[in-house]
Design a protein around this motif. Structure first.
Motif, short mmCIF file in Angstrom:
data_model
loop_
_atom_site.label_atom_id
_atom_site.label_comp_id
_atom_site.label_asym_id
_atom_site.label_seq_id
_atom_site.Cartn_x
_atom_site.Cartn_y
_atom_site.Cartn_z
N ALA A 160 0.82 -1.22 0.00
CA ALA A 160 0.00 0.00 0.00
C ALA A 160 0.84 1.26 0.00
O ALA A 160 0.41 2.32 -0.49
CB ALA A 160 -0.94 -0.01 1.21
N ARG A 161 2.06 1.16 0.54
CA ARG A 161 2.91 2.36 0.69
C ARG A 161 4.08 2.41 -0.28
O ARG A 161 4.74 3.45 -0.40
CB ARG A 161 3.46 2.41 2.12
N ALA A 162 4.36 1.30 -0.94
CA ALA A 162 5.57 1.21 -1.77
C ALA A 162 5.52 2.20 -2.94
O ALA A 162 4.49 2.34 -3.60
CB ALA A 162 5.75 -0.21 -2.29
N PRO A 163 6.65 2.86 -3.22
CA PRO A 163 6.68 3.81 -4.34
C PRO A 163 6.78 3.14 -5.70
O PRO A 163 6.45 3.75 -6.71
CB PRO A 163 7.95 4.62 -4.04
N ALA A 164 7.24 1.90 -5.74
CA ALA A 164 7.45 1.24 -7.03
C ALA A 164 7.59 -0.25 -6.83
O ALA A 164 7.73 -0.75 -5.70
CB ALA A 164 8.72 1.79 -7.70
N VAL A 165 7.57 -0.99 -7.93
CA VAL A 165 7.85 -2.43 -7.93
C VAL A 165 9.32 -2.61 -8.25
O VAL A 165 9.86 -1.98 -9.16
CB VAL A 165 6.97 -3.16 -8.95
N GLY A 166 10.00 -3.48 -7.49
CA GLY A 166 11.43 -3.66 -7.64
C GLY A 166 11.81 -4.73 -8.63
O GLY A 166 10.97 -5.30 -9.33
N VAL A 167 13.11 -5.04 -8.68
CA VAL A 167 13.64 -6.00 -9.65
C VAL A 167 13.14 -7.41 -9.41
O VAL A 167 13.14 -8.23 -10.33
CB VAL A 167 15.19 -5.98 -9.64
N ASP A 168 12.71 -7.71 -8.20
CA ASP A 168 12.19 -9.04 -7.89
C ASP A 168 10.69 -9.16 -8.17
O ASP A 168 10.10 -10.22 -7.93
CB ASP A 168 12.44 -9.39 -6.42
N GLY A 169 10.10 -8.08 -8.64
CA GLY A 169 8.66 -8.10 -8.87
C GLY A 169 7.86 -7.80 -7.62
O GLY A 169 6.62 -7.82 -7.64
N ALA A 170 8.54 -7.54 -6.52
CA ALA A 170 7.90 -7.21 -5.25
C ALA A 170 7.99 -5.70 -5.03
O ALA A 170 8.85 -5.03 -5.59
CB ALA A 170 8.57 -7.96 -4.10
#
Length: 315
Positions: free
Chosen positions: A119-129
């Motif tokens: 809910a708070r993450a600014p983006a999706v990372g290299v792991d897809g998380a």
């Protein structure tokens, strides 16, 4: 099959490599490619090749899978050095490393659930998380207990030269954020276990699948903070199915049949960019391995993350 480890006085350029399968199911062709590449790279330098069973994640470990993998490797005449290391028996070592990082101020407790992070993450990372937003960096929220322990991401770019994929750069903070070392279920994370074990086993050369390429900067950062040696890395292309998916248990990859012998090993070696002479394709396994070790060159391995197998595996 196991053989006695060579003496410490072996050739100074010798590589100490390893194959470290997770026992989530039987060995499939994608895992065989990684085993062949790591084995030949170590043996071609007159080095040692070690086996490690990465069974730290008890939820994913399939009963009997580790023994089945070992039988398959032995059936294809792989020879490993020394005793097999099982991560499930190494929790004290991981706990000690975690304590060292805590004493150094490199880790902190985190109360966030996956839903809260998403809910708070600014983006999706290299792991897809989701990239962890650093919610608990300055302390646990009032009334909340720790669910996990996270490693502070470096405020610098991690750069390393991969022997297959070339120069790699990653801003870990932007790519994944502060990452978990002790999970909410009490299990140690792969990133921590793999670096502690590589150092303990004296591994100086890691040859593995490109699915772990994006994890390598985190592992290098961990090694630096734990004052452990950093091995060299070579990430081999992954074997994909017709749908472009990595061969795995989840994509229903078929178990390999060790009784096929040299034709199966030849297929793995050709996937790695080597041309196998016709008269070697059905040679006895010892003869095939002698030729393969003498003719191995990692410079022939294609510098790509994945590829579809261009032909059917030998029956």
């Amino acid at each position: 099959m196991s053989r006695n480890a060579e003496s410490p006085g072996r050739h100074p350029a010798a590589r100490c490599g390893r194959f470290a399968p997770s026992p989530t199911g039987p060995l499939h062709f994608g895992s065989l490619v990684a085993a062949v590449g790591s084995y030949l790279d170590a043996r071609a330098s007159a080095g040692n090749w070690l086996l490690r069973i990465e069974d730290i994640d008890r939820q994913r470990t399939a009963p009997g899978a580790a023994d089945a993998i070992l039988r398959t490797l032995a059936g294809l005449a792989f020879e490993w050095d020394g005793e097999i290391l099982y991560q499930s028996r190494r929790r004290d070592a991981y706990r000690a490393a975690l304590s060292q990082l805590r004493d150094n101020g490199d880790i902190y407790p985190c109360a966030c659930s996956r839903r809260e992070i998403a809910a708070r993450a600014p983006a999706v990372g290299v792991d897809g998380a989701p990239v962890y937003p650093g919610t608990c960096r300055s302390g646990l929220p009032h009334g909340r207990d720790a669910r996990s322990w996270r490693m502070l991401a470096p405020d610098e770019e991690i750069v390393f030269d991969d022997r297959v994929q070339g120069t790699q750069r990653q801003d870990v903070a932007a790519a994944v954020g502060d990452f978990v070392l002790l999970r909410a279920d009490g299990e140690f994370a792969y990133q921590l276990a793999v670096m502690v074990d590589d150092a303990a086993q004296g591994v100086n050369s890691v040859v593995r699948g490109a699915d772990l390429l994006d994890s390598t900067p985190r592992q290098i950062w961990l090694a630096r903070r734990l004052r452990l040696p950093v091995p060299t890395y070579a990430h081999l292309p992954l074997v994909s199915n017709a749908a472009g998916e990595k061969l795995s248990k989840q994509t229903r990859a078929q178990a390999i049949d060790a009784t096929i012998g040299s034709p199966l090993l030849a297929a793995a070696l050709e996937f790695l960019g080597h041309v196998v002479p016709a008269d070697l394709r059905h040679a006895p396994l010892p003869e095939f391995w002698r030729w393969a070790i003498a003719n191995w060159s990692i410079t022939r391995v294609p510098a790509r993350r994945s590829a579809t197998l261009g032909h059917r595996l030998p029956p």
